[in-house]
Structures are given as structure tokens and as C-alpha cells.
Write a protein that holds these residues in place. Structure first.
Motif, mmCIF file in Angstrom:
data_model
loop_
_atom_site.group_PDB
_atom_site.id
_atom_site.type_symbol
_atom_site.label_atom_id
_atom_site.label_comp_id
_atom_site.label_asym_id
_atom_site.label_seq_id
_atom_site.Cartn_x
_atom_site.Cartn_y
_atom_site.Cartn_z
ATOM 1 N N TRP B 285 -51.986 -60.573 -26.897
ATOM 2 C CA TRP B 285 -52.775 -61.764 -27.240
ATOM 3 C C TRP B 285 -53.499 -62.268 -26.003
ATOM 4 O O TRP B 285 -52.925 -62.343 -24.922
ATOM 5 C CB TRP B 285 -51.851 -62.864 -27.778
ATOM 6 C CG TRP B 285 -51.298 -62.551 -29.134
ATOM 7 C CD1 TRP B 285 -50.453 -61.529 -29.468
ATOM 8 C CD2 TRP B 285 -51.552 -63.255 -30.363
ATOM 9 N NE1 TRP B 285 -50.178 -61.546 -30.815
ATOM 10 C CE2 TRP B 285 -50.827 -62.598 -31.383
ATOM 11 C CE3 TRP B 285 -52.327 -64.376 -30.694
ATOM 12 C CZ2 TRP B 285 -50.846 -63.029 -32.711
ATOM 13 C CZ3 TRP B 285 -52.340 -64.803 -32.015
ATOM 14 C CH2 TRP B 285 -51.615 -64.130 -33.005
ATOM 15 N N GLN B 286 -54.759 -62.631 -26.207
ATOM 16 C CA GLN B 286 -55.543 -63.244 -25.128
ATOM 17 C C GLN B 286 -56.166 -64.521 -25.680
ATOM 18 O O GLN B 286 -56.877 -64.484 -26.682
ATOM 19 C CB GLN B 286 -56.627 -62.277 -24.651
ATOM 20 C CG GLN B 286 -56.041 -61.093 -23.877
ATOM 21 C CD GLN B 286 -57.080 -60.038 -23.570
ATOM 22 O OE1 GLN B 286 -57.655 -59.439 -24.464
ATOM 23 N NE2 GLN B 286 -57.318 -59.810 -22.290
ATOM 24 N N VAL B 287 -55.847 -65.635 -25.038
ATOM 25 C CA VAL B 287 -56.261 -66.951 -25.524
ATOM 26 C C VAL B 287 -57.155 -67.603 -24.468
ATOM 27 O O VAL B 287 -56.812 -67.618 -23.276
ATOM 28 C CB VAL B 287 -55.023 -67.838 -25.778
ATOM 29 C CG1 VAL B 287 -55.442 -69.206 -26.297
ATOM 30 C CG2 VAL B 287 -54.058 -67.158 -26.750
ATOM 31 N N GLY B 288 -58.302 -68.121 -24.889
ATOM 32 C CA GLY B 288 -59.183 -68.819 -23.959
ATOM 33 C C GLY B 288 -59.475 -70.219 -24.458
ATOM 34 O O GLY B 288 -59.729 -70.385 -25.633
ATOM 35 N N PRO B 289 -59.469 -71.258 -23.579
ATOM 36 C CA PRO B 289 -59.165 -71.173 -22.141
ATOM 37 C C PRO B 289 -57.674 -71.178 -21.823
ATOM 38 O O PRO B 289 -57.317 -71.100 -20.673
ATOM 39 C CB PRO B 289 -59.847 -72.421 -21.575
ATOM 40 C CG PRO B 289 -59.840 -73.397 -22.696
ATOM 41 C CD PRO B 289 -59.963 -72.601 -23.956
ATOM 42 N N PRO B 296 -58.116 -73.942 -28.430
ATOM 43 C CA PRO B 296 -58.536 -72.575 -28.108
ATOM 44 C C PRO B 296 -59.911 -72.250 -28.702
ATOM 45 O O PRO B 296 -60.149 -72.436 -29.896
ATOM 46 C CB PRO B 296 -57.439 -71.706 -28.729
ATOM 47 C CG PRO B 296 -56.218 -72.579 -28.698
ATOM 48 C CD PRO B 296 -56.755 -73.965 -29.023
ATOM 49 N N GLY B 297 -60.802 -71.754 -27.852
ATOM 50 C CA GLY B 297 -62.143 -71.400 -28.292
ATOM 51 C C GLY B 297 -62.249 -69.929 -28.653
ATOM 52 O O GLY B 297 -63.167 -69.531 -29.367
ATOM 53 N N LYS B 298 -61.301 -69.123 -28.168
ATOM 54 C CA LYS B 298 -61.360 -67.684 -28.431
ATOM 55 C C LYS B 298 -59.943 -67.112 -28.383
ATOM 56 O O LYS B 298 -59.209 -67.367 -27.436
ATOM 57 C CB LYS B 298 -62.232 -67.000 -27.375
ATOM 58 C CG LYS B 298 -62.482 -65.524 -27.616
ATOM 59 C CD LYS B 298 -63.662 -65.054 -26.748
ATOM 60 C CE LYS B 298 -64.023 -63.590 -27.000
ATOM 61 N NZ LYS B 298 -63.045 -62.675 -26.410
#
Lengths: 431, 431
Positions: B285-289, B296-298
């Protein structure tokens, strides 16, 4: 100035000051301060107590002195610009902060400080004296990005026992907050020092909303009724990392499966609580080992939950305890509350005064009534509310965007915000 | 050797070889190879083509030569140890890989190579010659941790057109696989080179299970019927990052809310498919920002889905397409299949031979029948199956643990695995 107010022979000092706000001077002041740390994209990079911030402080000190203010500072390097009243009664305070996020906008904080200075300029133009002094403050380190937590200046002001611990906090370059404050005080050695926690009659902070509520309501002004209560939790799900290919589903202790099940129940709960205006964010996730073909053995995620009604948060925590317990069969699941702040409710008489001030400004500009709303973000006013009657005024943020170079508010709305502040401050200063 | 087999005058060469496997020599060989990269915790750190791996290869070459084997290598630095047969017919191949994960165990791969050498030693002891040659191979870079993908040696063997692209792959120190292979070939300049893709009569790989199925079934031996089909997807959810406090729930485009809803539906789907033995892992999982107080935007997450039935995976992909479409209102949601491998089905006559071999070894040891199972992990045998009739034998992994210093198999089970391999290889080599 409208014909209506021109014709009104009984115009009050508050109304006269409101009508004396100079929009061009306000916009110029915003542009001038934004030059300290200004970026090509329109953003501002002015983290607290950096050389750029110290330069901006010198600019504010010079501006305030040119307006005839006495300038003082304290052990937390907060800056106070004082326009004397006719008495020595405790002053009325306004202002905000001049520091920004690593990349912020030109309005977050700066607008509130410059609005206070514009009110003083308008009082000077109108030749009005007030019973109490009016002070404009620039609080140190509201943002908390260089030194955490935020709002160090205002929270140390209301409770000086917080300062020694703050002084030990280090930034990314290993500089302590104490060292940075001492350097700032040295750079303003010509400014006299005063104690923290001095008596204040009342405090009003003008700020951009940093959210979309006013824009959505087509309101130019917001009467902030309080600041939401917030709790931060960390949920930890511990399972067993194993090979994605070789481990049958019924042999797994999949930490992500547990985390997703819990997160989904939290989102469903928040949707059911929509009427209570609960705000739920699962913002930070850490997954181990975080590999395509390995079953997650450990997943942590954070919960940021906010509501103006503390009971709603209490019930949320009970629900969180229930569901983490109900998912224990999936692994070792726990949660921990690592930050909690009760709600702030601003006093009713402050709110009715601010509403009156906003009505007058809004109606003159044919922009209608202000909107009542709560603040989901923290502000220095949250701490001042522990010290004296405090309230806030909001102006809209375009698209709700803040902490971003694209932060923007229509100049007309910025002008109306300062008009509302002027009216409010003069009324409070003559009490 | 049991009394029963002693009394059996018509004992076959396969049976005689099986009975000649020397458990003490096998365990010593495992311990000796584990010393190359051995760790205090019992694990082994011997990534492909490192100096430690090159030293281990010299050790294997010396061991094989002491057993009378001819040693050969190829352009991918695969090592072949050949015990001659009575004919020049294509050989029977066994073996596995000698490289490990950055921290692996002493059995994954190594066991299969050493098992092959033990069969050769047993054939020598028993004075048996076979019609076809028996070759033991140590494939280069099965693990894929230093240079990706894995199984470079075996996949380049069956299709040499893969090698040029592999040679360009770089490790973390910017060394190409090609450079590492050339250095390995230079370090074994005394070993004669042979072409890739030479004809092979049949291939059997003995390996630890790396999963819990055999242990759960109390089976000492596993007949591997095939290797599961796998697909890897990346799901990307794009929303809008915003302040957790100031953004009302109905104004949000929360990428995590979308990701959690999709993930939950996938887990529910997998639970409903339990009968088809679908395996689902949402591992990375990769969470941004990725901040506590920012929506979370992405959010990206990976799907690893496996099944021996490719139709089940096809239906899974249809379901994934449906639910990502149904959540479009939450943000911009897409998915992409970035790896796909069809199932491998091992030939029925290979499976019945292996089953016979396992039955004899298991019954002599009073451990009962072998268990049939599929492999959820990839193995070199998956590629060899493209080249010749191929099959695999598994022995249990304690707790299903692998790719870990704690990787372990009972010595008795390791012994039975080599016995089953010996029987199988001699039968195949006399065909």
C-alpha cells in the motif's frame, strides 16, 4: 461608504472605524508581507523563526511603530503592537501568526495580523480613541512544522509552564526552539520585554476558513461558534507475514484483512453519524513488510476524528473499542489515543457582537448574512479561550484550499473580514 | 534398510537406490552448504552471484567432482553435475537453486541441489548404472531479490532469447546481471561451457513446501500436481488531499475511503470463493500524503491473486472491473494487471511415478500416504515444464515458514524426500 451611513448622524465609533478600513492599504500590506519568503508560484515559505521570519518580524515592527504603536515581546518571542486606550484596563487583543507551513499561502495567519494593523490605521485615520488599548499580536510558531507542536506562542502565553519543554524541542537541523527564540529576541533587542500571561479583556482572531463551507454557502463572512474537539488514535493490527502463494486463506492471520474490515466499519459508522457532523480521516498507513507477494504481518493506521460535540467522540471511542475487540480473532488488534483536545465553545455575547459586526459589513456590501460554522482546524484562539473571552471570524477560502501556494480569498471578502473585525474590536475596547 | 526389503530378492534399481540414501551424509551436506553465508540465527544470507554464492558454487563443484560427476556450466552460469548413463540419450534432470533471499533459510533451493548429489552418492554406493545420465542442476538467481525477476537461470535455459534482457538488469549497487554472470564464469574457468536449452528427458525438483498444508495434514511427502496461476494488479484510487478538520464529509474525495471499500469487497468475494481455493493478498500500500490530519489524496494497493483454475482468476478480474467502475463516484479509480502467469499442470504419468516413490518411502517409515497439493509459489520447475515432462516433490515446512531464518523441516522428512526423489530419478533414467 454608503449613502445610508453618510446620512446617519448617530454613527458609532465602531461603525466609523469599520467604514474607515482602507481596502487598498490592506491589499498592499498583504502583498508586502508575502514578499518575505515569497515564491514564484504565489506561495510563501516562511517557517517560524527562520531568517526570513525574523526579517518579516522587523518589517511588522517598523510598520506598527509607523502607526504609533508601542511594540513589546515576551519570553516566547510573541510580538505585541499596542495602540493605547484612555485607561490602563486590560487590552482587547487581536492578531494571529506570521509563520507559514514549509510551503504555505500568503493569508494563513498573516491576514489576521495585518487586519489588526489595518484596524489601528483606520482608528488613526478616523481620529478615534478607545477606552481600552487595542493590541495586535503575532504569535510565534503556530504552524508547528519546524518545531512541534503548533501554537507554541499562544499556548505558552496562556500557560507559561509549557515553555521550558517547548524550548527543548529540536528542528531537523538539531536547533532547539529555545535557541531559535533567543536568536529572535536578540534580533529585536530594541523591543522591550514583558511577562507572559498578562491579563487580556477579550480576544478576536480573524482567519481564512481553510475549508469549503463559506464558499459553498456563498457567504462572505463566518461567525465561528467554536473549535471542534479532536482525537487522534493509532490502530495497530498484528498478524503473521507469510507467502502470498503458499498460505491457504484459512491458515492466514492477515493484518490488512483486519485493518480493512475495521476501517470499513468506521467509515460506515461515520456515514450514519452524518447528522452530528462527525469528521473521520484515516490518514496515515504503515504496512509491513509492504510487499506484493507477502501477506501483511503488521498494519498501523491513524484515526483523526473531530466533532464540536464531545459526546459524539466519546461514543465513537466506545464503538472503536467494540469493533477492535470483535476482530481479535483476526490477530492482535489494539488502539491508542495519542492526542485529544476537548471542544472550544466561544461565549454567546462575543458571538452576537461578531454577528452584528458581520451583518453590517455584509449588508453594506449587499453580500447578506454571515454563516455560522465551527472550526475544524486549530487556531491560537483555541488557547486564548482558556485565558479570556475569545471568538473568531472567518472569511472564505477558494476551493477550501490552504497550506498550499494556491491558497486564495477574494480581495472583497478580505476587506469585509477586516471591516467586521474593526467594528468588533472597537465595541469591545469601549466596554 | 528394513527386513522386508532385505528379504525381497527382486528389488529394483530404483528401490535399491532409495534404500541406499544416507541420512547422515545428507544432513552433513546441508550443514556444510549452509556455512556459506550462515548467520548466528540459523539463517543463510547468500544472494545470487555474490562472493559468498561464488564460494558456495566452488564447494558444490568440488563435491560433485569427488562423486565422479562431470561439471558443466552455460551462458547463464547455471551449474550441471552429470553422472553418466550407459547411453547418450537426453539426461534426467533434478536440482534446484543455491541462492537465498537476503535473509533466507538453509533449505529453500539448497535442499533440492544437495538431494540430487545425495542420489548420485547413493547410486555410487549401490553400484548402479542407469540408461540415461542423471544431471543435478543449480540454477542461477531463482530468488530474484538481487536481480529481478526470479528464476532467471531456468527461464533462460528453456528460452535463451530471455538472456540479453536479463543481462541488463541492475542490482542496488548498479552492477548488471550480465557483469555478475561473467564474473561467476571467470571464477569457474575450469568448468566447460555448454549451450542453453539442451534436450532433457524429464525433470523432477524436490523442494520444501514453504506453506503449512503438509504439516497440517501430518504428511511427510507431497506430490505437487501443478503450480497455481497468478495475476498481480495495481489498483489506483485518486481523490483530493484536504485538511482533515476543515473539510466536511460530504465535500470529500477521500482516496482511502474508496480503497477500503474496494478492498473489503475483494476480501468478501475471496471468502465466497473459498471452495475454489482462490488466494488473495493485498500486500503493498502507498498512501499520499500519508499524514494524520490530511485526507488521503492518492492510495495505490497491489493485488496478488492465485488459483490453480485460471477460469476462477478470469472471473475475479471481471469482478474487479465491476467494483472499480461502481466506485468511480468516489474518485478516479483504475486498475492495471502488471504480471500474469497461467497455471502449470504436471503430467499424469510423472505424478503417478512420484506417488509410487513417495508411497514406498512413506510406508517404510510408517508415515503413510503422500498428500497431493498445488504449489502457490513459483519454482524453476515451472519453467522446465515448458521444456520437458516435469514434476515436483514437496516436504513439509515447520509452521509453513520460509524466506526466514526460522525455516525448518524435520530431518526425517528431509530424508524421506530424498528417498522419494532417488526412486523417481532411477525409474526415469532407465526409461
Amino acid at each position: 461608504m454608503t449613502n445610508q451611513t453618510m446620512q446617519d448622524a448617530s454613527i458609532s465609533p465602531a461603525e466609523k472605524t469599520q467604514d474607515s478600513i482602507n481596502n487598498e492599504r490592506l491589499q498592499n500590506a498583504i502583498a508586502a508581507l508575502a514578499a518575505f519568503g515569497g515564491r514564484d508560484d504565489g506561495g510563501v515559505a516562511r517557517e517560524t523563526l527562520t531568517q526570513i521570519d525574523l526579517d518579516a518580524r522587523r518589517h511588522l515592527i517598523a510598520t506598527a511603530r509607523a502607526l504609533g504603536c508601542e511594540v513589546e515581546t515576551d519570553d516566547c518571542a510573541n510580538l505585541f503592537f499596542r495602540r493605547l486606550g484612555t485607561t490602563d484596563l486590560p487590552p482587547v487583543l487581536t492578531g494571529s501568526h506570521a509563520d507559514t507551513q514549509p510551503v504555505g499561502g500568503k493569508l494563513d495567519g498573516a491576514y489576521g495580523v495585518l487586519a489588526g494593523l489595518e484596524v489601528i490605521a483606520a482608528l488613526n485615520d478616523a481620529g478615534i480613541t478607545t477606552r481600552r488599548a487595542i493590541e495586535v499580536v503575532a504569535w510565534t510558531n503556530e504552524e508547528g512544522s519546524r518545531f512541534g507542536p503548533g501554537a507554541m506562542g499562544s499556548s505558552a502565553f496562556v500557560d507559561p509552564s509549557r515553555l521550558p519543554a517547548y524550548r527543548e524541542v529540536r528542528d531537523g537541523d538539531n536547533i532547539t526552539f529555545g535557541e531559535a527564540v533567543d536568536a529572535a529576541l536578540l534580533a529585536s533587542a530594541d523591543v522591550s520585554r514583558r511577562p507572559l500571561a498578562l491579563p487580556i479583556a477579550s480576544c478576536v482572531e480573524l482567519h481564512i476558513e481553510q475549508g469549503p463551507v463559506l464558499e459553498r454557502a456563498h457567504a462572505a463572512l463566518g461567525v465561528v461558534t467554536g473549535i471542534q474537539s479532536v482525537r487522534w488514535y493509532k490502530v495497530e493490527c498484528i498478524g503473521m507475514a507469510a507467502h502470498a502463494g503458499t498460505t491457504p486463506m484459512d491458515e492466514r492471520s492477515d493484518a490488512m484483512m483486519a485493518a480493512v474490515a475495521i476501517a470499513q466499519q468506521l467509515y460506515v459508522y461515520a456515514a450514519k453519524q452524518a447528522a452530528s457532523n462527525l469528521r473521520l480521516t484515516l490518514g496515515r498507513w504503515q504496512v509491513g513488510p509492504n510487499s506484493v507477494n507477502t501477506i501483511p504481518g503488521k498494519v498501523d493506521f491513524t484515526i483523526d476524528v473531530r466533532c464540536v460535540d464531545a459526546d459524539v467522540l466519546e461514543r465513537f471511542e466506545q464503538f472503536l473499542a467494540e469493533i477492535t475487540t470483535s476482530h481479535q480473532w483476526r490477530g492482535n488488534i489494539s488502539f491508542d489515543c495519542f492526542f485529544s483536545r476537548p471542544p472550544t465553545h466561544f461565549p454567546a455575547d462575543m458571538l452576537s457582537l461578531i454577528e452584528r459586526a458581520c451583518m453590517r459589513a455584509g449588508h453594506q456590501a449587499k453580500r447578506g448574512d454571515p454563516q455560522k460554522l465551527t472550526s475544524g482546524a486549530f487556531h491560537d484562539a483555541m488557547y486564548l479561550a482558556e485565558h479570556c473571552p475569545t471568538a473568531m471570524i472567518f472569511v472564505p477560502s477558494k476551493g477550501g484550499i490552504s497550506h498550499n501556494a494556491a491558497e486564495e480569498t477574494a480581495p472583497e471578502d478580505l476587506y469585509l473580514g477586516v471591516q467586521a473585525l474593526a467594528y468588533t474590536l472597537v465595541e469591545l475596547a469601549n466596554r
